[in-house]
Design a protein around this motif. Structure first.
Motif, PDB file in Angstrom:
ATOM      1  N   ASP A  51       0.833  -1.208   0.000  1.00 59.62           N
ATOM      2  CA  ASP A  51       0.000   0.000   0.000  1.00 59.62           C
ATOM      3  C   ASP A  51       0.866   1.255   0.000  1.00 59.62           C
ATOM      4  OD1 ASP A  51      -2.313  -1.455  -0.124  1.00 59.62           O
ATOM      5  OD2 ASP A  51      -2.791  -1.326   2.014  1.00 59.62           O
ATOM      6  N   ALA A  52       1.930   1.235   0.803  1.00 53.93           N
ATOM      7  CA  ALA A  52       2.841   2.393   0.858  1.00 53.93           C
ATOM      8  C   ALA A  52       3.500   2.620  -0.506  1.00 53.93           C
ATOM      9  CB  ALA A  52       3.904   2.163   1.932  1.00 53.93           C
ATOM     10  N   MET A  53       3.880   1.512  -1.173  1.00 55.17           N
ATOM     11  CA  MET A  53       4.520   1.639  -2.487  1.00 55.17           C
ATOM     12  C   MET A  53       3.553   2.183  -3.522  1.00 55.17           C
ATOM     13  SD  MET A  53       6.901  -1.787  -2.474  1.00 55.17           S
ATOM     14  CE  MET A  53       8.136  -1.437  -3.730  1.00 55.17           C
ATOM     15  N   ARG A  54       2.293   1.784  -3.414  1.00 57.40           N
ATOM     16  CA  ARG A  54       1.288   2.301  -4.353  1.00 57.40           C
ATOM     17  C   ARG A  54       1.113   3.810  -4.170  1.00 57.40           C
ATOM     18  NH1 ARG A  54      -1.889  -2.611  -2.740  1.00 57.40           N
ATOM     19  NH2 ARG A  54      -1.658  -4.095  -4.446  1.00 57.40           N
ATOM     20  N   GLU A  55       1.387   4.270  -2.956  1.00 55.62           N
ATOM     21  CA  GLU A  55       1.289   5.714  -2.681  1.00 55.62           C
ATOM     22  C   GLU A  55       2.594   6.445  -3.018  1.00 55.62           C
ATOM     23  OE1 GLU A  55       0.257   5.858   1.450  1.00 55.62           O
ATOM     24  OE2 GLU A  55      -1.630   4.792   1.096  1.00 55.62           O
ATOM     25  N   GLY A  56       3.537   5.711  -3.620  1.00 55.13           N
ATOM     26  CA  GLY A  56       4.774   6.358  -4.056  1.00 55.13           C
ATOM     27  C   GLY A  56       5.910   6.336  -3.041  1.00 55.13           C
ATOM     28  N   LYS A  57       5.695   5.663  -1.911  1.00 51.70           N
ATOM     29  CA  LYS A  57       6.776   5.560  -0.914  1.00 51.70           C
ATOM     30  C   LYS A  57       7.811   4.532  -1.382  1.00 51.70           C
ATOM     31  CE  LYS A  57       4.196   7.738   2.454  1.00 51.70           C
ATOM     32  NZ  LYS A  57       2.846   7.406   2.154  1.00 51.70           N
ATOM     33  N   SER A  58       9.047   4.711  -0.901  1.00 55.15           N
ATOM     34  CA  SER A  58      10.121   3.782  -1.285  1.00 55.15           C
ATOM     35  C   SER A  58      10.724   3.097  -0.058  1.00 55.15           C
ATOM     36  CB  SER A  58      11.240   4.542  -1.998  1.00 55.15           C
ATOM     37  OG  SER A  58      10.765   5.050  -3.204  1.00 55.15           O
ATOM     38  N   PRO A  59      10.158   1.969   0.344  1.00 55.82           N
ATOM     39  CA  PRO A  59      10.745   1.269   1.490  1.00 55.82           C
ATOM     40  C   PRO A  59      12.138   0.732   1.155  1.00 55.82           C
ATOM     41  CG  PRO A  59       8.994  -0.037   0.505  1.00 55.82           C
ATOM     42  CD  PRO A  59       9.013   1.266  -0.220  1.00 55.82           C
ATOM     43  N   LYS A  60      12.982   0.648   2.150  1.00 54.15           N
ATOM     44  CA  LYS A  60      14.318   0.068   1.988  1.00 54.15           C
ATOM     45  C   LYS A  60      14.425  -1.128   2.935  1.00 54.15           C
ATOM     46  CE  LYS A  60      16.388   3.578  -0.400  1.00 54.15           C
ATOM     47  NZ  LYS A  60      15.148   4.028  -1.024  1.00 54.15           N
ATOM     48  N   THR A  61      15.387  -1.976   2.698  1.00 54.19           N
ATOM     49  CA  THR A  61      15.548  -3.117   3.606  1.00 54.19           C
ATOM     50  C   THR A  61      17.001  -3.232   4.050  1.00 54.19           C
ATOM     51  OG1 THR A  61      16.013  -4.630   1.775  1.00 54.19           O
ATOM     52  CG2 THR A  61      13.723  -4.461   2.470  1.00 54.19           C
ATOM     53  N   SER A  62      17.209  -3.869   5.187  1.00 56.00           N
ATOM     54  CA  SER A  62      18.576  -4.197   5.579  1.00 56.00           C
ATOM     55  C   SER A  62      18.621  -5.611   6.126  1.00 56.00           C
ATOM     56  CB  SER A  62      19.125  -3.190   6.585  1.00 56.00           C
ATOM     57  OG  SER A  62      18.281  -3.106   7.705  1.00 56.00           O
ATOM     58  N   GLN A  63      19.794  -6.193   6.048  1.00 55.81           N
ATOM     59  CA  GLN A  63      19.968  -7.597   6.409  1.00 55.81           C
ATOM     60  C   GLN A  63      19.818  -7.840   7.910  1.00 55.81           C
ATOM     61  OE1 GLN A  63      23.936  -7.449   4.744  1.00 55.81           O
ATOM     62  NE2 GLN A  63      24.791  -7.873   6.735  1.00 55.81           N
ATOM     63  N   VAL A  64      19.801  -9.088   8.288  1.00 54.22           N
ATOM     64  CA  VAL A  64      19.718  -9.472   9.696  1.00 54.22           C
ATOM     65  C   VAL A  64      20.993  -8.981  10.398  1.00 54.22           C
ATOM     66  CG1 VAL A  64      19.520 -11.430  11.289  1.00 54.22           C
ATOM     67  CG2 VAL A  64      18.388 -11.516   9.034  1.00 54.22           C
ATOM     68  N   SER A  65      20.834  -8.446  11.605  1.00 49.74           N
ATOM     69  CA  SER A  65      21.994  -7.871  12.300  1.00 49.74           C
ATOM     70  C   SER A  65      22.962  -8.945  12.798  1.00 49.74           C
ATOM     71  CB  SER A  65      21.531  -7.039  13.495  1.00 49.74           C
ATOM     72  OG  SER A  65      21.110  -7.904  14.534  1.00 49.74           O
ATOM     73  N   PRO A  66      24.261  -8.625  12.821  1.00 45.52           N
ATOM     74  CA  PRO A  66      25.257  -9.583  13.320  1.00 45.52           C
ATOM     75  C   PRO A  66      24.936 -10.045  14.742  1.00 45.52           C
ATOM     76  CG  PRO A  66      26.343  -7.695  12.296  1.00 45.52           C
ATOM     77  CD  PRO A  66      24.886  -7.382  12.327  1.00 45.52           C
ATOM     78  N   GLN A  67      24.454  -9.096  15.569  1.00 38.94           N
ATOM     79  CA  GLN A  67      24.164  -9.411  16.967  1.00 38.94           C
ATOM     80  C   GLN A  67      23.082 -10.487  17.103  1.00 38.94           C
ATOM     81  OE1 GLN A  67      26.313  -8.412  19.245  1.00 38.94           O
ATOM     82  NE2 GLN A  67      25.159  -9.879  20.469  1.00 38.94           N
ATOM     83  N   THR A  68      22.086 -10.413  16.215  1.00 35.73           N
ATOM     84  CA  THR A  68      20.999 -11.408  16.236  1.00 35.73           C
ATOM     85  C   THR A  68      21.570 -12.804  16.024  1.00 35.73           C
ATOM     86  OG1 THR A  68      19.461  -9.773  15.358  1.00 35.73           O
ATOM     87  CG2 THR A  68      18.801 -12.073  15.147  1.00 35.73           C
ATOM     88  N   PHE A  69      22.418 -12.932  15.001  1.00 33.25           N
ATOM     89  CA  PHE A  69      23.034 -14.240  14.734  1.00 33.25           C
ATOM     90  C   PHE A  69      23.907 -14.682  15.902  1.00 33.25           C
ATOM     91  CE2 PHE A  69      22.489 -13.206  10.064  1.00 33.25           C
ATOM     92  CZ  PHE A  69      21.596 -14.228   9.822  1.00 33.25           C
ATOM     93  N   LYS A  70      24.683 -13.732  16.407  1.00 35.15           N
ATOM     94  CA  LYS A  70      25.632 -14.098  17.457  1.00 35.15           C
ATOM     95  C   LYS A  70      24.905 -14.643  18.684  1.00 35.15           C
ATOM     96  CE  LYS A  70      29.982 -12.961  19.483  1.00 35.15           C
ATOM     97  NZ  LYS A  70      31.082 -12.027  19.657  1.00 35.15           N
ATOM     98  N   SER A  71      23.818 -13.976  19.072  1.00 35.64           N
ATOM     99  CA  SER A  71      23.132 -14.436  20.283  1.00 35.64           C
ATOM    100  C   SER A  71      22.453 -15.790  20.080  1.00 35.64           C
ATOM    101  CB  SER A  71      22.157 -13.383  20.803  1.00 35.64           C
ATOM    102  OG  SER A  71      21.168 -13.142  19.857  1.00 35.64           O
ATOM    103  N   ILE A  72      21.869 -16.023  18.905  1.00 35.08           N
ATOM    104  CA  ILE A  72      21.236 -17.323  18.650  1.00 35.08           C
ATOM    105  C   ILE A  72      22.295 -18.421  18.568  1.00 35.08           C
ATOM    106  CG2 ILE A  72      19.898 -18.706  16.993  1.00 35.08           C
ATOM    107  CD1 ILE A  72      18.346 -16.124  16.311  1.00 35.08           C
ATOM    108  N   PHE A  73      23.368 -18.171  17.833  1.00 43.83           N
ATOM    109  CA  PHE A  73      24.421 -19.183  17.699  1.00 43.83           C
ATOM    110  C   PHE A  73      25.054 -19.513  19.055  1.00 43.83           C
ATOM    111  CE2 PHE A  73      25.447 -17.837  12.996  1.00 43.83           C
ATOM    112  CZ  PHE A  73      24.236 -18.404  12.607  1.00 43.83           C
ATOM    113  N   THR A  74      25.246 -18.480  19.880  1.00 43.30           N
ATOM    114  CA  THR A  74      25.842 -18.701  21.203  1.00 43.30           C
ATOM    115  C   THR A  74      24.943 -19.574  22.064  1.00 43.30           C
ATOM    116  OG1 THR A  74      26.920 -16.549  21.050  1.00 43.30           O
ATOM    117  CG2 THR A  74      26.815 -17.526  23.239  1.00 43.30           C
TER     118      THR A  74
END
Length: 287
Positions: A51-74
């Motif tokens: 819906d936001a894109m249809r209104e002309g907005k431009s969402p951006k994305t970013s990858q999963v944070s290193p900290q997230t991986f580190k805490s799960i792996f630990t």
């Protein structure tokens, strides 16, 4: 017998229900929309993004944070549990590389940590189908090796055939090359793309949407086989009607028993835009 836990990220476009049903770990990519950060699959819906894109907005994305991986792996390392992380295509996100770096860090402290990471080179429900199969095998008590072999094989043979309403979105996000973003909107030309070694590659252009579904079915017939014995995936950018029409054509033509239809998730949808339609199946060389 070791219990194996499967982990996937939100770019698999599987809803929370699947993660709950199979006891899987989910990590989220981040969607940035109007100066706010949202966790894909958790606190933003694909519909919000489209819906936001249809209104002309431009969402951006970013990858999963290193900290997230580190805490799960630990956590898994400390409790001596087996974890297999099936990652979103490294050609489309830096998430796989980040996970590999954090795996190395954690293994410096816990050399015996039983953590494995696979770059699926897949996206959306194509990636989701690989994950679901691995989760089923884990639930059946299969060994880590069996699960990983199966996932690698499926990932390698997973076909992604998809179309977008407007290539401009993919171009903006740098997900297809500029030359590939052939301007088709004026002439009602619809591109058909596929994924090759994890990258988005344009295949052909179609005029008008009527022929588009038929052509997707033809490509499926050319590239795949044994459809009645596999789960077919379809994901859509807020166009359930077309997704269901495609599913019906496939069931009628190939005797397919199971089709998984899901929204293109917020993280992938932010790049592909509303009106995306994608079809996923295993190709002929999958044995």
């Amino acid at each position: 017998m070791t219990n194996v836990t499967i982990m996937a990220d939100s770019a698999s476009d599987l809803t929370k229900d699947y993660f709950t049903e199979y006891g899987m770990e989910m990590v989220s990519l981040t969607v940035h929309l109007e100066d706010k950060d949202y966790k894909d699959g958790i606190d933003i819906t694909p519909k919000n993004v489209f819906d936001a894109m249809r209104e002309g907005k431009s969402p951006k994305t970013s990858q999963v944070s290193p900290q997230t991986f580190k805490s799960i792996f630990t956590e898994y390392a400390k409790s001596n549990q087996t974890l297999i992380y099936l990652a979103f295509s490294s050609e489309l996100s830096g998430t796989y590389q980040t996970a590999k770096m954090m795996e190395q860090e954690v293994k410096e402290d816990y050399p015996d940590a039983d953590i494995s990471i696979i770059d699926t080179k897949c996206a959306s429900i194509g990636y989701g189908l690989v994950v679901l199969n691995a989760a089923r095998l884990a639930k059946e008590g299969k060994s880590k090796e069996e699960i990983m072999d199966d996932a690698k094989k499926r990932a390698l043979h997973m076909e992604h055939i998809f179309t977008v309403d407007d290539l401009e979105y993919l171009k903006r996000g740098g997900r297809v090359s500029k030359t590939a973003a052939f301007v088709g909107t004026l002439l009602n030309i619809k591109p058909i793309l596929h994924v090759e070694d994890g990258k988005l590659i344009p295949l052909e252009k179609m005029r008008g949407t009527k022929k588009l579904l038929g052509r997707m079915v033809e490509l499926m017939e050319e590239r795949g086989g044994n459809f009645e014995n596999q789960v077919i995936g379809i994901s859509h950018g807020d166009d359930l009607e077309r997704a269901e029409a495609l599913a019906k054509m496939i069931k009628d033509k190939f005797g397919v028993k199971e089709v998984v239809i899901e929204f293109v998730g917020s993280a992938i949808g932010a790049h592909s835009g509303p009106g995306t339609l994608a079809l996923f199946f295993l190709n002929k060389s999958f044995q």
